[in-house]
Motif scaffolding. Structure first.
Motif, PDB file in Angstrom:
ATOM      1  N   VAL A  55     -10.915  19.207-111.174  1.00 57.17           N
ATOM      2  CA  VAL A  55      -9.461  19.349-111.253  1.00 57.17           C
ATOM      3  C   VAL A  55      -8.828  18.015-110.884  1.00 57.17           C
ATOM      4  O   VAL A  55      -9.240  17.373-109.916  1.00 57.17           O
ATOM      5  N   VAL A  56      -7.867  17.588-111.654  1.00 62.69           N
ATOM      6  CA  VAL A  56      -7.140  16.355-111.358  1.00 62.69           C
ATOM      7  C   VAL A  56      -5.869  16.716-110.587  1.00 62.69           C
ATOM      8  O   VAL A  56      -5.056  17.508-111.059  1.00 62.69           O
ATOM      9  N   ALA A  57      -5.767  16.173-109.395  1.00 62.61           N
ATOM     10  CA  ALA A  57      -4.623  16.486-108.534  1.00 62.61           C
ATOM     11  C   ALA A  57      -3.773  15.243-108.328  1.00 62.61           C
ATOM     12  O   ALA A  57      -4.291  14.130-108.209  1.00 62.61           O
ATOM     13  N   GLU A  58      -2.486  15.449-108.267  1.00 64.93           N
ATOM     14  CA  GLU A  58      -1.562  14.359-107.969  1.00 64.93           C
ATOM     15  C   GLU A  58      -1.299  14.338-106.462  1.00 64.93           C
ATOM     16  O   GLU A  58      -0.918  15.352-105.888  1.00 64.93           O
ATOM     17  N   ASP A 167      -2.203  16.867 -99.551  1.00 64.85           N
ATOM     18  CA  ASP A 167      -1.960  17.514 -98.269  1.00 64.85           C
ATOM     19  C   ASP A 167      -2.809  18.771 -98.093  1.00 64.85           C
ATOM     20  O   ASP A 167      -3.406  18.987 -97.037  1.00 64.85           O
ATOM     21  N   LYS A 168      -2.877  19.612 -99.118  1.00 65.82           N
ATOM     22  CA  LYS A 168      -3.640  20.863 -99.029  1.00 65.82           C
ATOM     23  C   LYS A 168      -4.603  20.953-100.211  1.00 65.82           C
ATOM     24  O   LYS A 168      -4.284  21.548-101.245  1.00 65.82           O
ATOM     25  N   PRO A 169      -5.796  20.371-100.049  1.00 69.69           N
ATOM     26  CA  PRO A 169      -6.749  20.340-101.159  1.00 69.69           C
ATOM     27  C   PRO A 169      -7.433  21.676-101.419  1.00 69.69           C
ATOM     28  O   PRO A 169      -8.105  21.834-102.434  1.00 69.69           O
ATOM     29  N   GLU A 170      -7.269  22.663-100.512  1.00 71.64           N
ATOM     30  CA  GLU A 170      -8.003  23.916-100.655  1.00 71.64           C
ATOM     31  C   GLU A 170      -7.687  24.624-101.972  1.00 71.64           C
ATOM     32  O   GLU A 170      -8.571  25.208-102.606  1.00 71.64           O
ATOM     33  N   THR A 171      -6.407  24.569-102.387  1.00 68.33           N
ATOM     34  CA  THR A 171      -6.021  25.228-103.640  1.00 68.33           C
ATOM     35  C   THR A 171      -6.747  24.609-104.820  1.00 68.33           C
ATOM     36  O   THR A 171      -7.267  25.322-105.692  1.00 68.33           O
ATOM     37  N   TYR A 172      -6.826  23.292-104.845  1.00 62.26           N
ATOM     38  CA  TYR A 172      -7.511  22.609-105.937  1.00 62.26           C
ATOM     39  C   TYR A 172      -9.017  22.853-105.864  1.00 62.26           C
ATOM     40  O   TYR A 172      -9.685  22.991-106.899  1.00 62.26           O
ATOM     41  N   MET A 173      -9.571  22.921-104.652  1.00 67.25           N
ATOM     42  CA  MET A 173     -10.983  23.222-104.487  1.00 67.25           C
ATOM     43  C   MET A 173     -11.312  24.594-105.062  1.00 67.25           C
ATOM     44  O   MET A 173     -12.330  24.779-105.742  1.00 67.25           O
ATOM     45  N   SER A 174     -10.460  25.570-104.770  1.00 65.00           N
ATOM     46  CA  SER A 174     -10.684  26.930-105.263  1.00 65.00           C
ATOM     47  C   SER A 174     -10.656  26.967-106.786  1.00 65.00           C
ATOM     48  O   SER A 174     -11.478  27.639-107.421  1.00 65.00           O
ATOM     49  N   GLY A 239      -0.853   7.411-108.288  1.00 67.10           N
ATOM     50  CA  GLY A 239      -2.014   7.649-109.134  1.00 67.10           C
ATOM     51  C   GLY A 239      -2.425   9.114-109.107  1.00 67.10           C
ATOM     52  O   GLY A 239      -1.607  10.016-108.902  1.00 67.10           O
ATOM     53  N   SER A 240      -3.705   9.383-109.300  1.00 69.19           N
ATOM     54  CA  SER A 240      -4.216  10.752-109.286  1.00 69.19           C
ATOM     55  C   SER A 240      -5.600  10.770-108.656  1.00 69.19           C
ATOM     56  O   SER A 240      -6.256   9.733-108.521  1.00 69.19           O
ATOM     57  N   GLN A 241      -6.049  11.961-108.274  1.00 70.93           N
ATOM     58  CA  GLN A 241      -7.344  12.135-107.626  1.00 70.93           C
ATOM     59  C   GLN A 241      -8.122  13.247-108.310  1.00 70.93           C
ATOM     60  O   GLN A 241      -7.540  14.243-108.751  1.00 70.93           O
ATOM     61  N   GLU A 242      -9.429  13.071-108.379  1.00 68.83           N
ATOM     62  CA  GLU A 242     -10.294  14.100-108.935  1.00 68.83           C
ATOM     63  C   GLU A 242     -10.923  14.911-107.800  1.00 68.83           C
ATOM     64  O   GLU A 242     -11.478  14.340-106.866  1.00 68.83           O
ATOM     65  N   ILE A 243     -10.807  16.225-107.895  1.00 67.86           N
ATOM     66  CA  ILE A 243     -11.445  17.129-106.946  1.00 67.86           C
ATOM     67  C   ILE A 243     -12.555  17.846-107.698  1.00 67.86           C
ATOM     68  O   ILE A 243     -12.312  18.537-108.682  1.00 67.86           O
ATOM     69  N   ILE A 244     -13.798  17.667-107.247  1.00 63.24           N
ATOM     70  CA  ILE A 244     -14.965  18.140-107.986  1.00 63.24           C
ATOM     71  C   ILE A 244     -15.786  19.095-107.121  1.00 63.24           C
ATOM     72  O   ILE A 244     -16.028  18.842-105.944  1.00 63.24           O
ATOM     73  N   VAL A 245     -16.193  20.199-107.740  1.00 62.99           N
ATOM     74  CA  VAL A 245     -17.106  21.141-107.103  1.00 62.99           C
ATOM     75  C   VAL A 245     -18.308  21.322-108.024  1.00 62.99           C
ATOM     76  O   VAL A 245     -18.154  21.665-109.197  1.00 62.99           O
TER      77      VAL A 245
END
Length: 254
Positions: A55-58, A167-174, A239-245
């Motif tokens: 997921v790409v998160a801003e 701030d709250k990466p848990e939503t993107y992790m899920s 920029g943006s960040q990638e959150i990977i599981v």
């Protein structure tokens, strides 16, 4: 007659005992502990798949660190000057909507500076240097450039860095996790269809998370003297960040 009757009773008891032992052995082999032990040594009928969810998160928060570095021969006057400068800067920061809970003092150090007599090599104290550092968490990213540009006007003479974070990466992790397991199931279904088998229940699974880390973006403004104020605020982009599981799933084969 009594001896024959005793022999018959003994024979009957032995026969019954043998039957019970046979039943226990058969049960153990086909359904009981022996079967489980045997199964543990047999190759498992499973399919193992791995998959990734991304997921790409801003980023929605920024971290800024800055300092006031002052020098004087009088430590009391030095502390007073440094504190007034920092208090004025923090007053401006708070006026821009930065909450007190998002302001953290990270350093307050006072140490002497030395000179040396060349002929004798003897050192002596020439004065003192005081460094007071603060880290901000800015939640309104539209204010980042403005705050950075204004800090030197309030006497801030060292700006260390700026980094962006989620701030709250848990939503993107899920979300990334759900995506990874969905992909794993689709992959396992495809493999089972290709080999003519059917999937059973999940035997084991595991995951590895690559959460967002702060993105260092801006390192600016030297140390020591006063800084010239800039009319135009610096240009900074989050920029943006990638959150990977990543998941690994083992399915039973029917």
């Amino acid at each position: 007659m009594e001896l024959d009757q005793t022999k018959k009773s003994l024979y009957g008891a032995l026969t019954l005992l043998v039957i019970v032992i046979v039943i226990v052995i058969v049960y153990s082999i086909f359904w009981g502990p022996a079967k489980r032990i045997s199964d543990s040594y047999m190759p498992a009928r499973v399919i193992n798949v791995s998959a990734e969810g991304k997921v790409v998160a801003e980023p929605d928060i920024a971290h800024i660190s800055f300092s006031v570095v002052s020098r004087s021969s009088d430590p009391e006057k030095l502390a007073d000057l440094n504190n007034k400068t920092m208090n004025a800067a923090l007053g401006y920061v708070k006026s821009q909507g930065v909450d007190a809970k998002d302001i953290k003092t990270t350093q307050y150090s006072l140490y002497p500076t030395y000179g040396y007599i060349r002929d004798t090599g003897v050192s002596y104290i020439t004065g003192y240097e005081l460094t007071q550092s603060v880290q901000l968490t800015i939640r309104d990213l539209a204010k980042v450039a403005k705050i950075l540009g204004a800090l030197p006007e309030y006497g801030i003479n060292q700006i260390g860095s700026i980094s962006y974070d989620v701030d709250k990466p848990e939503t993107y992790m899920s979300e990334a996790r759900a995506m990874a397991f969905k992909t794993a199931k689709e992959k396992a279904d495809s493999m089972a269809k290709s080999t003519g088998v059917s999937l059973g229940s999940i035997v084991t699974f595991s995951e590895y998370q690559q959460g967002p880390g702060p993105i260092p973006y801006y390192s600016a403004l030297g140390k020591g003297g006063a800084l010239e104020s800039s009319v135009t605020p610096p240009s900074v982009e989050p920029g943006s960040q990638e959150i990977i599981v990543n998941v690994n799933v083992t399915y039973e084969i029917k």
